[in-house]
Motif scaffolding. Sequence first.
Motif, PDB file in Angstrom:
ATOM      1  N   GLU A 166      -6.184   2.209   9.982  1.00  0.00           N
ATOM      2  CA  GLU A 166      -5.628   1.541   8.813  1.00  0.00           C
ATOM      3  C   GLU A 166      -6.660   1.520   7.684  1.00  0.00           C
ATOM      4  O   GLU A 166      -7.853   1.375   7.918  1.00  0.00           O
ATOM      5  CB  GLU A 166      -5.212   0.128   9.183  1.00  0.00           C
ATOM      6  N   THR A 167      -6.178   1.675   6.471  1.00  0.00           N
ATOM      7  CA  THR A 167      -7.062   1.691   5.296  1.00  0.00           C
ATOM      8  C   THR A 167      -6.894   0.417   4.487  1.00  0.00           C
ATOM      9  O   THR A 167      -5.906  -0.313   4.630  1.00  0.00           O
ATOM     10  CB  THR A 167      -6.756   2.896   4.400  1.00  0.00           C
ATOM     11  N   SER A 168      -7.887   0.159   3.623  1.00  0.00           N
ATOM     12  CA  SER A 168      -7.799  -0.969   2.683  1.00  0.00           C
ATOM     13  C   SER A 168      -8.220  -0.480   1.307  1.00  0.00           C
ATOM     14  O   SER A 168      -8.656   0.671   1.135  1.00  0.00           O
ATOM     15  CB  SER A 168      -8.707  -2.112   3.138  1.00  0.00           C
ATOM     16  N   SER A 169      -8.155  -1.364   0.325  1.00  0.00           N
ATOM     17  CA  SER A 169      -8.488  -0.971  -1.043  1.00  0.00           C
ATOM     18  C   SER A 169      -9.984  -0.892  -1.289  1.00  0.00           C
ATOM     19  O   SER A 169     -10.413  -0.399  -2.330  1.00  0.00           O
ATOM     20  CB  SER A 169      -7.859  -1.960  -2.032  1.00  0.00           C
ATOM     21  N   LEU A 170     -10.799  -1.351  -0.334  1.00  0.00           N
ATOM     22  CA  LEU A 170     -12.247  -1.326  -0.524  1.00  0.00           C
ATOM     23  C   LEU A 170     -12.811   0.026  -0.120  1.00  0.00           C
ATOM     24  O   LEU A 170     -12.577   0.485   1.000  1.00  0.00           O
ATOM     25  CB  LEU A 170     -12.901  -2.446   0.302  1.00  0.00           C
ATOM     26  N   PRO A 171     -13.560   0.682  -0.978  1.00  0.00           N
ATOM     27  CA  PRO A 171     -14.107   2.011  -0.659  1.00  0.00           C
ATOM     28  C   PRO A 171     -15.130   1.950   0.466  1.00  0.00           C
ATOM     29  O   PRO A 171     -15.895   0.989   0.571  1.00  0.00           O
ATOM     30  CB  PRO A 171     -14.772   2.452  -1.967  1.00  0.00           C
ATOM     31  N   ASN A 172     -15.107   2.985   1.310  1.00  0.00           N
ATOM     32  CA  ASN A 172     -16.118   3.108   2.356  1.00  0.00           C
ATOM     33  C   ASN A 172     -17.423   3.652   1.784  1.00  0.00           C
ATOM     34  O   ASN A 172     -18.499   3.413   2.329  1.00  0.00           O
ATOM     35  CB  ASN A 172     -15.624   4.029   3.473  1.00  0.00           C
ATOM     36  N   GLU A 173     -17.315   4.468   0.708  1.00  0.00           N
ATOM     37  CA  GLU A 173     -18.498   5.029   0.072  1.00  0.00           C
ATOM     38  C   GLU A 173     -18.734   4.348  -1.263  1.00  0.00           C
ATOM     39  O   GLU A 173     -17.787   4.059  -2.006  1.00  0.00           O
ATOM     40  CB  GLU A 173     -18.331   6.543  -0.159  1.00  0.00           C
ATOM     41  N   THR A 174     -20.004   4.095  -1.543  1.00  0.00           N
ATOM     42  CA  THR A 174     -20.342   3.448  -2.809  1.00  0.00           C
ATOM     43  C   THR A 174     -20.229   4.401  -3.984  1.00  0.00           C
ATOM     44  O   THR A 174     -20.074   3.971  -5.123  1.00  0.00           O
ATOM     45  CB  THR A 174     -21.778   2.891  -2.750  1.00  0.00           C
ATOM     46  N   LYS A 175     -20.299   5.698  -3.697  1.00  0.00           N
ATOM     47  CA  LYS A 175     -20.282   6.691  -4.759  1.00  0.00           C
ATOM     48  C   LYS A 175     -19.195   7.723  -4.463  1.00  0.00           C
ATOM     49  O   LYS A 175     -19.008   8.116  -3.320  1.00  0.00           O
ATOM     50  CB  LYS A 175     -21.647   7.378  -4.874  1.00  0.00           C
ATOM     51  N   ILE A 176     -18.480   8.145  -5.488  1.00  0.00           N
ATOM     52  CA  ILE A 176     -17.480   9.195  -5.325  1.00  0.00           C
ATOM     53  C   ILE A 176     -17.978  10.448  -6.051  1.00  0.00           C
ATOM     54  O   ILE A 176     -18.476  10.374  -7.182  1.00  0.00           O
ATOM     55  CB  ILE A 176     -16.100   8.746  -5.872  1.00  0.00           C
ATOM     56  N   PHE A 177     -17.880  11.579  -5.393  1.00  0.00           N
ATOM     57  CA  PHE A 177     -18.437  12.834  -5.904  1.00  0.00           C
ATOM     58  C   PHE A 177     -17.351  13.694  -6.555  1.00  0.00           C
ATOM     59  O   PHE A 177     -16.286  13.905  -5.967  1.00  0.00           O
ATOM     60  CB  PHE A 177     -19.077  13.628  -4.771  1.00  0.00           C
ATOM     61  N   GLY A 178     -17.659  14.210  -7.719  1.00  0.00           N
ATOM     62  CA  GLY A 178     -16.866  15.282  -8.316  1.00  0.00           C
ATOM     63  C   GLY A 178     -15.463  14.906  -8.715  1.00  0.00           C
ATOM     64  O   GLY A 178     -14.622  15.791  -8.896  1.00  0.00           O
ATOM     65  N   ARG A 179     -15.193  13.611  -8.917  1.00  0.00           N
ATOM     66  CA  ARG A 179     -13.827  13.189  -9.246  1.00  0.00           C
ATOM     67  C   ARG A 179     -13.745  12.491 -10.603  1.00  0.00           C
ATOM     68  O   ARG A 179     -12.768  11.791 -10.878  1.00  0.00           O
ATOM     69  CB  ARG A 179     -13.282  12.265  -8.155  1.00  0.00           C
ATOM     70  N   ASP A 180     -14.759  12.677 -11.454  1.00  0.00           N
ATOM     71  CA  ASP A 180     -14.766  11.970 -12.733  1.00  0.00           C
ATOM     72  C   ASP A 180     -13.548  12.310 -13.575  1.00  0.00           C
ATOM     73  O   ASP A 180     -12.885  11.428 -14.136  1.00  0.00           O
ATOM     74  CB  ASP A 180     -16.044  12.302 -13.508  1.00  0.00           C
ATOM     75  N   GLU A 181     -13.239  13.602 -13.662  1.00  0.00           N
ATOM     76  CA  GLU A 181     -12.113  14.022 -14.500  1.00  0.00           C
ATOM     77  C   GLU A 181     -10.784  13.533 -13.957  1.00  0.00           C
ATOM     78  O   GLU A 181      -9.931  13.072 -14.715  1.00  0.00           O
ATOM     79  CB  GLU A 181     -12.109  15.542 -14.648  1.00  0.00           C
ATOM     80  N   VAL A 182     -10.610  13.648 -12.644  1.00  0.00           N
ATOM     81  CA  VAL A 182      -9.338  13.215 -12.077  1.00  0.00           C
ATOM     82  C   VAL A 182      -9.214  11.693 -12.122  1.00  0.00           C
ATOM     83  O   VAL A 182      -8.120  11.152 -12.285  1.00  0.00           O
ATOM     84  CB  VAL A 182      -9.162  13.769 -10.646  1.00  0.00           C
TER      85      VAL A 182
END
Length: 990
Positions: A166-182
Motif C-alpha cells: 500500500e502507498t501513501s502521499s508521503l514520498p519514500n525519497e527526499t529527492k526526485i530525479f529528472g522530473r522537473d519538467e513533468v
Amino acid sequence: MGLSKAIGVISGINECVNLFQWARSAISSLHSRWSGSEEQNLQDHVLHLQSGLERLRDTLPAVYDLINGAEWRCHEHCVAELLPKLKDAVYDADDLLDEFRWYEMKLQVEGNASQSPFIDFFDTVFQGSYNKLNDVQERLDRLSSQLEKMGLRQVTQRFDRSVRPETSSLPNETKIFGRDEVMKQVMGLLNVPTISKRKRARSPVNTSTRASPSNQVGNESRISSLAVLPIVGIGGVGKTTLAQHICSHQRVKSHFELIIWICVSDDFDVKRLTKEVIQSCPGKEATTDNLDSLQRALSNHVNNKRFLIVLDDMWDDALKENGQRWKTFCAPFKRVKDGSMILVTTRCPKVTEGVRTMEPVKLEGLKDDVFWNFFKLCVFGSESSNNDPELEHIGRTILPKLKGSPLAAKTLGRMLRMDLQAPHWNVILESELWELRQEETDILPALRLSYMYLPFYLKQCFSFCAVYPKDYKFEKKYLAEIWVAEGFVEHQGDVPVQDIGHQYFEELVTRSFFQKVRDRYVIHDLLHDMAQKVSEDDCFILRNKSDFDKVPKNVRHLYVLPSSDFDNTNLLSLCKYRKLRTLFCKKQLGKKTGSVMDHWCTELQRMRVISCASTNEVPDSIGKLKHLRYLEISRACPFKSIPSTFCGLYNLQIFNAAKCKLEGLPSEFAKLISLQKLVLDGFQYCSGLSFPKEFNAAEGEQGIRLIRLLKNLNQYCGHLVIRNIGMLSKDQAAEAELKNKKCLDELTLDWSCWASRSSHYYQISQHNEIEVLQVLRPPISLKHLSLSLSRCLPLNLEHVLCPDYVPAIKKIRIADCEMLVSVATERFRDLNFLEELENWSIAIPYFLEIVGCGKLSTLDNLLTQEYLPAIKKIEVRACPRLNWQRGFVFPSSLQRLELNDSGDISPCVPSCLQNLTSLVSLKMIECQGLTSIPGDIWRSSLASLEELDIWCCPDLVSIGGAEAVAKIKYVDICDCPNLDEAEEIMNRNR
C-alpha cells in the motif's frame, strides 16, 4: 495456458468419437486375424482408451481453473515449484489428444476402406499410448490434489500486498530525479498558481472537457463535473513517486484545502473507496455501510472545499459493469468547488481513456545523464561512483538494460552494492535481468502484475513472445498466424480464427504490451524480461554455444539466433528436447541442412511450428510431424519439390516458402485438409479470402510454373484469375486441372493477346485458342464465370460455356470479347434441362453481364423466361452492333436491368418491359432510337421500380409525364434534349 486451450482440448476429445467407432468396427471386420479372446481383448482396450479420454475431458476444465489460481500465488515457493509440473502435464495431455485427432483426420481423408489407418493406430498410438494416458491422468490428479491442499481452488485473484504494498502521499525519497519538467506540467494542469493566488496561472486544460462555472458560493464558483488527470506509464517508471512529490509540494498544499490519497490497486470497491475518502477528511468518520448514506456524507464533506484526490495505481476493474463502478464512485462530486481535481496513476491505457477529462501525462523512463546519477545513488548511497573507474565502466554498460526505469535501477543497485567488486558486477552484467533473483517488490515482480491482470487467453499469447529476442519487430498478421498454430486462439462462431488472433494482438497493444514503431511493433525491454521470467520453463533463446547447456529440460519453444560459434552438431543436440513444440532457427545450416532437418523431424515429433532460414531439402521424415501446423522456410533454397509424405500433415495450416521455386506439388496434396495458406515464389494461396488470386501466363517459364502448381492444389477456393491464357498451349492449360477445384467460386479467364507473342518461346496457332479455352474447364460447383477474350479468333459462347460443368452458376460476365459473335443460347437451354434433371435448387444464372463485345450482333433469344428463369440482373453495355429482336420479353424474375450503348433497341421498347413486375432498378444509357415509353407501364408492369436512370437518349421525347413516374424513389434524367418532361420530373423528384 488458458481456458481457450481447455475448450480446444475438450472439443478435440469429442471429435475422436468417430475414430473409436471405426476402430471397433475395424477389429470386428478383421476378426480372422485373432482368436475370439484376442479380439475381445482389443475391443476392451479400445473402450478403456475412450473412457480414459472422456475422463480427461471432465478433468481439464478444473485443472485450468487451478492453474489460473496458482499463477496469482506463484511468488510462494511451493506453488512456484508445482505450477510448471502441472502445466507440463497439461501440455502432455494436449499432445496425446492431438495425436488421436490426427488419426481421426487420417480416417476422414482415407476413408474406411484402407486398413492402414487401423494398423497405424494400434502400432503407434494404442499399444504405447494407453499407459501414457494413464500416466498423464495420474500426474494431473496428483498435482491438482497437492495444489488444492494449499487452498488454491478458492484463491481470490487479487494482488498480494507483499508484492504490491500500500502507498501513501508521503514520498519514500527526499529527492526526485529528472522530473522537473513533468512536475511543472502536472502542476499547471492542476491549476496550481506559479507565484501567488492573485497571479494565478491558468492551466492549459481543454475547456471543452470542463463544465462551465455555475451556482456561485461566496467568491468561489462550482463546477458540474470533476476534472480527472491521469498519469500513465509502465510499472516501475515512477508514477507514484511523481504523485507523492506533487502532493508534498508546498504550492500544491497551499492551493488545495484538502488533499486525499487513496491506494486503489486492483480492488475498485466503491464502498471501500468512498469510506477511505471520508476518513481522509479531517475529523470525519464513516459510520455506516450504506452506500447512499456514505455518498451523501462525502458530498457534504467536500462540498465547500477545493480538493485534490489522488487515486494511486488504478486498474481496469474500475471500468467493469460498463463503467458503472467509476460513475458510481464519482457521483458525490457532481457539483464541487471550482479547481477541485482527481489525479489518477495507472499503467492501463484503457483506464486512461475511460476516466480522463484532459490529455493524460505519459511518463517515460529517465534520460541517460539523470538516470546515471540516480543509478549511482541506488548503488553507492550517493551520486558518487566511489572513484572506481572499472566499476563505473561496468555500471554504465549495465545501464541501457534498465531503460530509464527507476525501479529497475533500485533492483540492480541493491544487487550490485552487495559486493562492490568487479567480478560480481560482471556476473550481473552478463546475466539477463530475468535470470537474476529478485525480491517481491523489485522490477520484474512489479511488472508481473500487469501480466497477471491480463485475461487468461492473452497471458499465453504474450508469454509465448518471450521466445523472440529483444527488439524483435513483430507483424500483427504473422504473430496471429503463429498463435493460431500454437492453439492459443479460441474459435468464435463463424469469425475467421486469424481475425480473432488480430483482435488478441490489438488488445495487447491497447494495454501497452506492444509499442508501435513505424509499421511494426516491439515489446519494451523490461516487459520482455518479465515475459521471459513468467515463461522460463517453456521458452528459451539460444544466442551462443554456452546457452545449449542452459536449455530447460521440458522446453516447449526455442529460438536459435544466427551465431557463428556453434555448428550443426549443436543443432542436432536439440533432438533430446522431445517435448519441443516450436523451433525458430535463424542460423543457416549449410550443406548438411537436410540431415539436420531429417533428425529434427524424426526425433521432435511434437512440433507444431517450424521456421528455419534455409534447407537444401524437405526430408521424407517431415511426414512424421503429426502435430505440425506451421512450416516456414524464409530464404531461397535449391529444392524444386517436396516429398509425398508431406501430404500426411493433416494438421498443417500454413506452408510459407516465399522464396522457394517449387515446380510442382505432390499428387495427393489435396489431403492437406487443414491448409489455409500456401506461399511460394510468385504464388500465394489463402483459404477463404475473397480477393482474386492472379496467375499470368505471359511471365514465361515463371508463369507456366505457377499455373502448373495449381494442378494438385484442389483446396483452391474463392476467386481465381488466369491472365494471358493466349500464351498457353493446350497441354500447359490442361495442367491447371481447374475441373478438380471443387471449392472454386469464381473464375476469370483473360485472353489479353495484346502482349507480343514473339516474347514467348511457344508459337501458338489460332486453332489452338479454342482448345485452350475448352481445357480450362471449371468445376461444376462454379458460381461466377468471367470471360475477357479480346482479339481472340471469332467464336461462339458454346466454345467455353458447356452444360456439363456450370449447373450451379449464378453470374456470367462476358467483357471485352471483341470477336464474340454469338452467345449460343442452346447451351442455356441444355443447362436448364440438366438443372431440372439433377434437381439442383439454383437456377442459372442470377447475373448476366455482357460488356464491350463490339462484334456481338445477336443475343439469340437469350433474354427470355425460357432460357433465364431465375435471372435477377442483366447488364448489356458497349455492344453497339446488337440487333434486338422484335417482341421478346425479359424474364419476370429480373430485378436490375441496364442497357448502355447496346444497339438500336427501339423495336423492343416498350414491349420488352411489359413483364418486369420484380424490377427495382432500370438504367437506359445511350439507347439509340428510343423515342417514347407509355406512362401506363410505370403504373402496372413496373410498379415495383425504385430507381430510374435515363441518360444520353437524344431521340427520347416522352416517358408518360411526371405523374407517371411520381412514385419512383430515385429518378435521374440527363442529356435527353428532346424530353420536355425532364425538368418537371426532376423537380418533382427533388
